[in-house]
Design a protein around this motif. Structure first.
Motif, short mmCIF file in Angstrom:
data_model
loop_
_atom_site.label_atom_id
_atom_site.label_comp_id
_atom_site.label_asym_id
_atom_site.label_seq_id
_atom_site.Cartn_x
_atom_site.Cartn_y
_atom_site.Cartn_z
N SER A 102 42.93 45.48 33.38
CA SER A 102 41.79 46.36 33.71
C SER A 102 41.99 47.03 35.07
O SER A 102 41.69 48.22 35.24
CB SER A 102 40.49 45.56 33.76
N GLN A 147 37.60 38.56 36.70
CA GLN A 147 37.78 37.23 37.29
C GLN A 147 37.35 37.17 38.76
O GLN A 147 37.56 36.15 39.43
CB GLN A 147 39.26 36.83 37.20
N THR A 200 48.66 41.70 43.93
CA THR A 200 47.82 40.53 44.20
C THR A 200 48.58 39.24 43.86
O THR A 200 48.47 38.22 44.54
CB THR A 200 46.47 40.68 43.44
N CYS A 225 44.12 35.11 37.49
CA CYS A 225 44.36 36.39 36.80
C CYS A 225 44.67 36.13 35.31
O CYS A 225 45.48 35.28 34.98
CB CYS A 225 45.53 37.12 37.45
N ILE A 226 43.99 36.87 34.43
CA ILE A 226 44.22 36.69 32.98
C ILE A 226 45.04 37.85 32.40
O ILE A 226 45.09 38.03 31.19
CB ILE A 226 42.87 36.53 32.23
S1 SF4 Z 1 41.61 42.95 36.50
FE1 SF4 Z 1 41.74 40.94 37.49
S2 SF4 Z 1 42.23 39.53 35.81
FE2 SF4 Z 1 42.66 41.58 35.04
S3 SF4 Z 1 44.86 41.89 35.48
FE3 SF4 Z 1 43.69 42.71 37.24
S4 SF4 Z 1 43.62 41.02 38.72
FE4 SF4 Z 1 44.17 40.13 36.72
#
Ligand code: SF4
Ligand code: SF4
Ligand code: FES
Length: 234
Positions: free
Chosen positions: A137, A199, A158, A132-133
């Motif tokens: 989103s 991701q 998550t 996760c970055i």
């Molecule tokens: S969209 Fe994916 S990378 Fe971005 S905050 Fe959510 S889980 Fe993390």
């Protein structure tokens, strides 16, 4: 070609309007934003970092869908806006304080560490979620925030799952207890979060797995339990 950007300034009236810009073809959205800032309008405000899909700082919405600006190729007529569900600070910049606070509320970190060795298989269990970055989103795409701003949200959940399945974590039950309220049972399992994650993380499935963990610890989905109060007997 032309694109439109929703501009926002807290001290102007109206605070928010779409403005149209003529840009060259073939640019990524981040390159287009940089072009506008350097050649057309130096007041345009946006976030950027790595320019290669790694730092998560350039996430915005294009035609109401979350994307990373450095990875998205602009098309004629695109409408660009800031992420939803977080307060807009200026133009395309949102305040990340609220989404990051959910990590703390959901206890999405190691609470108490068992000293055990981790092999390749153990690491595989948590690898995806660890990618996760924190682009936010998924948080922006989630419809539950429209009605419940206290919802813990996809990335906090998550992340919680990432540590629930971590063999070093000894306080798994405490972790599950932190996400019962405004958490796993409030998710509609719509899958928007999974769809937009750059991701390839799958918060929807992780939330379903957390629901099974909660059941294993003896907790029930209150939405199902409440059927009884409507006098519905099956
Ligand atoms: S969209 Fe994916 S990378 Fe971005 S905050 Fe959510 S889980 Fe993390
Ligand atoms: S699956 Fe759940 S957490 Fe993900 S966007 Fe839908 S309601 Fe939100
Ligand atoms: S600038 Fe880092 S992800 Fe786009």
């Amino acid at each position: 070609m032309k694109i439109e950007i929703r501009r926002y300034h807290p001290h102007f009236e109206p605070k928010s309007i779409f403005m149209s810009y003529e840009i060259p073809e073939g640019l990524t959205l981040l390159e287009a934003l940089e072009h506008i800032k350097s050649k057309l309008d130096s007041t345009l405000t946006f976030s950027k970092g790595c320019r290669s899909g790694v730092c998560g700082s350039c996430a915005v919405r294009v035609n109401e869908k979350e994307v990373l600006a450095c990875e998205y190729r602009v098309k004629d007529g695109d409408k660009i806006e800031a992420l939803k569900a977080s307060e807009v600070v200026r133009d395309l910049i949102v305040d990340m304080k609220k989404p990051l606070e959910t990590l703390k509320k959901a206890k999405s970190y190691l609470l108490e560490q068992n000293i055990v060795s981790m092999d390749e298989e153990d690491e595989k269990m948590t690898k995806k979620q660890s990618d996760c970055i924190l682009c936010s989103s998924c948080y922006s795409s989630c419809p539950v925030f429209e009605t419940n701003p206290d919802f813990l949200g996809p990335f906090a959940l998550t992340r919680n799952y990432r540590y629930v399945v971590d063999k070093r974590e000894t306080k798994k039950k405490e972790k599950i207890e932190a996400i019962l309220q405004n958490g796993i049972w409030d998710c509609t399992l719509c899958g928007n979060c999974t769809e937009v994650c750059p991701q390839g993380i799958d918060p929807k499935t992780d939330i379903m797995m957390l629901q099974s963990w909660a059941t294993k610890f003896g907790y029930q989905n209150p939405n199902i339990a409440n059927f009884g109060s409507f006098g519905l007997d099956f």
